[in-house]
Design a protein around this motif. Sequence first.
Motif, PDB file in Angstrom:
ATOM      1  N   GLN A 216       0.830  -1.191   0.000  1.00 17.98           N
ATOM      2  CA  GLN A 216       0.000   0.000   0.000  1.00 17.98           C
ATOM      3  C   GLN A 216       0.874   1.254   0.000  1.00 17.98           C
ATOM      4  OE1 GLN A 216      -2.246  -0.474   3.647  1.00 17.98           O
ATOM      5  NE2 GLN A 216      -0.790   0.769   4.810  1.00 17.98           N
ATOM      6  N   GLY A 217       0.304   2.355  -0.505  1.00 21.61           N
ATOM      7  CA  GLY A 217       0.993   3.635  -0.526  1.00 21.61           C
ATOM      8  C   GLY A 217      -0.011   4.770  -0.505  1.00 21.61           C
ATOM      9  N   TYR A 218       0.301   5.851   0.242  1.00 22.24           N
ATOM     10  CA  TYR A 218      -0.645   6.961   0.393  1.00 22.24           C
ATOM     11  C   TYR A 218       0.100   8.294   0.402  1.00 22.24           C
ATOM     12  CZ  TYR A 218      -4.484   3.794   1.478  1.00 22.24           C
ATOM     13  OH  TYR A 218      -5.457   2.833   1.398  1.00 22.24           O
ATOM     14  N   LEU A 219      -0.590   9.327  -0.085  1.00 20.14           N
ATOM     15  CA  LEU A 219      -0.155  10.718  -0.018  1.00 20.14           C
ATOM     16  C   LEU A 219      -1.242  11.513   0.689  1.00 20.14           C
ATOM     17  CD1 LEU A 219       1.189  11.276  -3.653  1.00 20.14           C
ATOM     18  CD2 LEU A 219       2.562  10.841  -1.600  1.00 20.14           C
ATOM     19  N   LEU A 231      -6.306  13.074   0.704  1.00 19.99           N
ATOM     20  CA  LEU A 231      -5.667  11.776   0.915  1.00 19.99           C
ATOM     21  C   LEU A 231      -5.898  10.953  -0.341  1.00 19.99           C
ATOM     22  CD1 LEU A 231      -5.528   9.511   4.000  1.00 19.99           C
ATOM     23  CD2 LEU A 231      -6.368   8.560   1.859  1.00 19.99           C
ATOM     24  N   ALA A 232      -4.822  10.432  -0.902  1.00 21.47           N
ATOM     25  CA  ALA A 232      -4.912   9.614  -2.108  1.00 21.47           C
ATOM     26  C   ALA A 232      -3.953   8.445  -1.965  1.00 21.47           C
ATOM     27  CB  ALA A 232      -4.567  10.437  -3.351  1.00 21.47           C
ATOM     28  N   GLY A 233      -4.433   7.262  -2.349  1.00 23.20           N
ATOM     29  CA  GLY A 233      -3.557   6.108  -2.234  1.00 23.20           C
ATOM     30  C   GLY A 233      -4.206   4.849  -2.764  1.00 23.20           C
ATOM     31  N   PHE A 234      -3.472   3.748  -2.589  1.00 23.99           N
ATOM     32  CA  PHE A 234      -3.945   2.462  -3.079  1.00 23.99           C
ATOM     33  C   PHE A 234      -3.517   1.366  -2.117  1.00 23.99           C
ATOM     34  CE2 PHE A 234       0.427   2.402  -4.352  1.00 23.99           C
ATOM     35  CZ  PHE A 234       0.790   1.062  -4.328  1.00 23.99           C
ATOM     36  N   GLN A 235      -4.173   0.211  -2.244  1.00 28.33           N
ATOM     37  CA  GLN A 235      -3.827  -0.985  -1.479  1.00 28.33           C
ATOM     38  C   GLN A 235      -4.122  -2.208  -2.329  1.00 28.33           C
ATOM     39  OE1 GLN A 235      -5.318  -1.142   2.536  1.00 28.33           O
ATOM     40  NE2 GLN A 235      -5.093  -3.358   2.684  1.00 28.33           N
ATOM     41  N   PHE A 250      -7.850  -4.923  -5.290  1.00 23.26           N
ATOM     42  CA  PHE A 250      -7.165  -3.664  -5.560  1.00 23.26           C
ATOM     43  C   PHE A 250      -8.109  -2.531  -5.190  1.00 23.26           C
ATOM     44  CE2 PHE A 250      -5.860  -0.166  -8.416  1.00 23.26           C
ATOM     45  CZ  PHE A 250      -4.553  -0.014  -7.961  1.00 23.26           C
ATOM     46  N   GLN A 251      -7.640  -1.652  -4.319  1.00 22.81           N
ATOM     47  CA  GLN A 251      -8.488  -0.568  -3.812  1.00 22.81           C
ATOM     48  C   GLN A 251      -7.784   0.763  -3.992  1.00 22.81           C
ATOM     49  OE1 GLN A 251     -10.160  -1.089   0.131  1.00 22.81           O
ATOM     50  NE2 GLN A 251     -10.099   1.103   0.534  1.00 22.81           N
ATOM     51  N   ILE A 252      -8.532   1.762  -4.489  1.00 22.91           N
ATOM     52  CA  ILE A 252      -8.035   3.136  -4.652  1.00 22.91           C
ATOM     53  C   ILE A 252      -8.901   4.056  -3.804  1.00 22.91           C
ATOM     54  CG2 ILE A 252      -7.616   5.026  -6.266  1.00 22.91           C
ATOM     55  CD1 ILE A 252      -7.278   2.988  -8.470  1.00 22.91           C
ATOM     56  N   ASP A 253      -8.256   4.912  -3.010  1.00 25.63           N
ATOM     57  CA  ASP A 253      -8.952   5.864  -2.154  1.00 25.63           C
ATOM     58  C   ASP A 253      -8.579   7.282  -2.544  1.00 25.63           C
ATOM     59  OD1 ASP A 253     -10.230   4.022  -0.160  1.00 25.63           O
ATOM     60  OD2 ASP A 253      -8.137   3.487   0.185  1.00 25.63           O
ATOM     61  N   LEU A 254      -9.586   8.150  -2.571  1.00 25.79           N
ATOM     62  CA  LEU A 254      -9.370   9.560  -2.846  1.00 25.79           C
ATOM     63  C   LEU A 254     -10.350  10.366  -2.001  1.00 25.79           C
ATOM     64  CD1 LEU A 254      -7.967  11.817  -4.398  1.00 25.79           C
ATOM     65  CD2 LEU A 254      -9.671  11.542  -6.223  1.00 25.79           C
TER      66      LEU A 254
END
Length: 562
Positions: A216-219, A231-235, A250-254
């Motif tokens: 996972q990675g987030y900004l 907040l933007a990132g993926f897992q 696969f999940q994308i968050d914004l």
Amino acid sequence: MNIENIYHRISLKTGLFLVGFTFLSTGLFAQEEWEKNDGEIEDVEIQIVKDREITLPKANRNFEKIPPSSIVRTQPNLEYFFSNLNLPLPALNIRVRPLRMKDEPLNKLYGNYVKAGFGNYATPYLEGYFSNKRDNQMMYGAHFNFLDSRNGPVDGKNSGSGVMNGNVFGKYFGSKVTASGEVGFDRRRYNFYGYPENQEVDADTLKQNFSVMHIQGYLENTQADAKLSYLAGFQFDYLTDNYEAKESEFQIDLNTGFDIGENTRAEIKSDLDIISQKDVLLDVKTRNIFRVNPTLTFEYGGFLINAGFKAIYENDTLGDSDEVHFYPVAKARYQLPSGFTVFAGIDGDIEKLTLRKLTNENPFLMPNAQAFNTNKTFQLYGGIEGSLSSKMGFRSGISVSTYKNMYYFLNSPLDQSKFMVVYDQGSTSLVNIYGELSYNRNEALRFILRGDYWGYDTDEIQEAYHRPNYKVSAISTYKLYDKFRFEAEAYMLGGIKAFDFNTGEDIDLDAALDLNLKAEYLFSKQFSAFIRLNNLLSNEYEVLYNYPSRGFQVLAGVTYSF
């Protein structure tokens, strides 16, 4: 001195003067006569009168005061003149060496540790945590955990289980942006030991392993109180088991939020999930969920209100598919004059269900178990919370919900040691009533007591199988003289029903009562010893039908911090 005394002194002096003068005059006269008469001395008679009194007239004294002279005083007119005197002075260059205080040394941190121990049921234990220290811009580290019981409550090795997991993580704090990431794995080992008693089994057919890899990675904003936050990132998760099950997610968050006014803030949360599952008899099945949740937070009449809606698209193959769902979302909080806070709200959602979540709840699933999303069509909730004193707080509430596609567990009619996942495609009603009491005394003594009640009303399923009706739990920690640390946990879980296909009857499982205790003694800041005592009552209760838990368990070990 009076006048009479002065008079007597003057009279005496005058008399003596006259006598002296008379003698002198007489002597001079006699000498002359002696010289005339050739030195012959004649008979002369001298008469001295001493009682003579000299009388002086009295003097007149003037007692009148002299009048003061009349003098006219005049105030002179004086004029003052001020002039600035600019005296050029040479530059003063004083060389002073300031006295500097020595910086106090920082206390050494012992955040890293290694734990090792051993317990009954042939259970080795090893755990380690490593990270950097005191860095304002970066945090990174790693964690590893291994706990494996070779034996279990049924037939020794046939009921053994264990877990091994680890991860590497990092976080960078920039002036405006914070970046974080993590890579890890999780491996869990089980055995299907819920077979009938005295049945001969092949140990190799009992094994079940789950392996999960994730990244996972987030900004996000560095400043939490920024007017514009994001907040933007993926897992990404990937699961495999000992058979042929595979699942990728696969999940994308914004998420973003921004201030509209002084007390008004708007937020938009969105996420996209792509889930793919494959098994022995199951072709690749892909499910998508896309969610958008805009909300507005503001104050009105003493209420703090958060209101908005959820728009969700999902293409689940169970029940309604390729459909967009709308749910109202609102929550209000109000602080009473007593200091307590009351809250209430409504909600709805598509609750994502994956094979990874199912196996975490019940690792003894039969192959080809399929996961479908649960539709929480409506939820109404409310409660109250606050502080009873400076050390004690409470929270209680109630919620009423309706669900579609609620899932339950049933023992397989072909193999009672394995479970099926069954779904109620009708409408399931759920009532939850809870209460919580917490106590904290200077961080030395903490105590949390919580009670929950769940009431199910199923539609197409006879009972809410393998779901509890109540749970009471208590957790407490205590520190003594900075040398001893104690942790205690007790819980009671009951009201669980199962179905026995052999008899065709519902089974009421006995209440699960468990008591655990941990004690640790600190020899120094770096070295300590611990002991864990689990299931002190040695109650081999069942949470899953045909699967008794381990009895009394003990685990002892040491910890080294650095």
